[in-house]
Design a protein around this motif. Structure first.
Motif, PDB file in Angstrom:
ATOM      1  N   GLU A  28       0.834  -1.205   0.000  1.00  0.00           N
ATOM      2  CA  GLU A  28       0.000   0.000   0.000  1.00  0.00           C
ATOM      3  C   GLU A  28       0.866   1.252   0.000  1.00  0.00           C
ATOM      4  O   GLU A  28       1.855   1.350   0.715  1.00  0.00           O
ATOM      5  CB  GLU A  28      -0.925   0.003   1.216  1.00  0.00           C
TER       6      GLU A  28
ATOM      7  N   VAL B  54       0.787   4.938   1.064  1.00  0.00           N
ATOM      8  CA  VAL B  54       0.007   5.802   1.948  1.00  0.00           C
ATOM      9  C   VAL B  54       0.426   7.269   1.860  1.00  0.00           C
ATOM     10  O   VAL B  54       0.001   8.082   2.684  1.00  0.00           O
ATOM     11  CB  VAL B  54       0.100   5.318   3.415  1.00  0.00           C
TER      12      VAL B  54
ATOM     13  N   SER C 227      -2.566   9.679   1.701  1.00  0.00           N
ATOM     14  CA  SER C 227      -3.237   9.758   3.000  1.00  0.00           C
ATOM     15  C   SER C 227      -2.436  10.631   3.965  1.00  0.00           C
ATOM     16  O   SER C 227      -3.008  11.423   4.713  1.00  0.00           O
ATOM     17  CB  SER C 227      -3.408   8.371   3.610  1.00  0.00           C
ATOM     18  N   ASN C 228      -1.117  10.478   3.932  1.00  0.00           N
ATOM     19  CA  ASN C 228      -0.272  11.280   4.815  1.00  0.00           C
ATOM     20  C   ASN C 228      -0.342  12.763   4.462  1.00  0.00           C
ATOM     21  O   ASN C 228      -0.354  13.617   5.346  1.00  0.00           O
ATOM     22  CB  ASN C 228       1.173  10.787   4.750  1.00  0.00           C
TER      23      ASN C 228
ATOM     24  N   ARG D 287      -2.921  14.260   3.090  1.00  0.00           N
ATOM     25  CA  ARG D 287      -4.234  14.716   3.563  1.00  0.00           C
ATOM     26  C   ARG D 287      -4.234  14.933   5.072  1.00  0.00           C
ATOM     27  O   ARG D 287      -4.798  15.906   5.567  1.00  0.00           O
ATOM     28  CB  ARG D 287      -5.315  13.695   3.186  1.00  0.00           C
ATOM     29  N   LEU D 288      -3.595  14.027   5.808  1.00  0.00           N
ATOM     30  CA  LEU D 288      -3.511  14.183   7.264  1.00  0.00           C
ATOM     31  C   LEU D 288      -2.719  15.433   7.645  1.00  0.00           C
ATOM     32  O   LEU D 288      -3.108  16.164   8.565  1.00  0.00           O
ATOM     33  CB  LEU D 288      -2.872  12.954   7.904  1.00  0.00           C
TER      34      LEU D 288
ATOM     35  N   GLU E 247      -7.886  11.657  -5.864  1.00  0.00           N
ATOM     36  CA  GLU E 247      -8.417  10.435  -5.277  1.00  0.00           C
ATOM     37  C   GLU E 247      -9.694   9.937  -5.921  1.00  0.00           C
ATOM     38  O   GLU E 247      -9.866   8.744  -6.105  1.00  0.00           O
ATOM     39  CB  GLU E 247      -8.637  10.637  -3.779  1.00  0.00           C
TER      40      GLU E 247
END
Length: 185
Positions: A37, A39, A42-43, A45-46, A95
């Protein structure tokens, strides 16, 4: 293959519950097939979300009271709007309906990972799963493959996911993508 010790159960009256169980299972299946995966998105976005929260907290707990901190508050509001806009742009442009981004499998000649996308429209039982290249402009990008099937074939009347059947369908799609990759070389 997936273990049946803890069967995955969905509320059959809630399409979000069904989609969540299916998407979670797809993630397990794809990563078990050797695709690690990715990520990074995602990181990012966080990180943007943490910046947004920091701006909001800064505006809330700034030492000076309202009339004196008017310009500071305006700056915080502008930053809040800008970072929220960036976050929404990432979600909308990059996304879309993606549930998983991967790196290429280790030892593969392919230089691009996968992007796995799913759709389950509201008031519909038709689940669409699409596997494509994470970088469509890459020279090693292959055409995406997809299937659309009814979710009723994967769940019992009690809402338990029949993982073997679903696993077989998703694995077949992954193999079809791999065959496309070999065909186009």
């Amino acid at each position: 293959m997936a273990s049946t010790k803890n069967p995955k159960k969905a509320n059959l009256l809630d399409h979000n519950s069904i989609k969540h169980i299916l998407d979670e299972s797809v993630n397990e299946i794809v990563t078990s097939k050797g695709y690690p995966e990715d990520v990074r998105m995602s990181n990012i976005r966080l990180l943007i979300g943490m910046i947004i929260i920091a701006v909001a907290l800064l505006a809330q707990f700034y030492k000076k009271k309202f009339p004196e901190n008017k310009n500071f508050l305006i700056g915080c509001i502008v930053l809040y709007i800008v970072f929220n806009g960036i976050l929404q742009m990432i979600i909308y442009m990059k996304e879309k309906n993606a549930i998983l981004f991967t790196y290429p499998p280790t030892g593969a000649f392919n230089t691009t990972g996968l992007v796995v996308t799913s759709k389950l429209p509201r008031f519909s039982d038709m689940y669409t799963l699409i596997i494509g290249s994470a970088d469509p402009q890459s020279i090693s990008a292959k055409p995406p493959v997809e299937f659309t099937k009814t979710v009723t074939q994967w769940f019992t009347k009690d809402g338990v996911l029949v993982e073997g059947l679903f696993w077989k369908d998703v694995e077949g799609l992954i193999n079809e993508y791999a065959k496309e990759a070999k065909k186009s070389k």
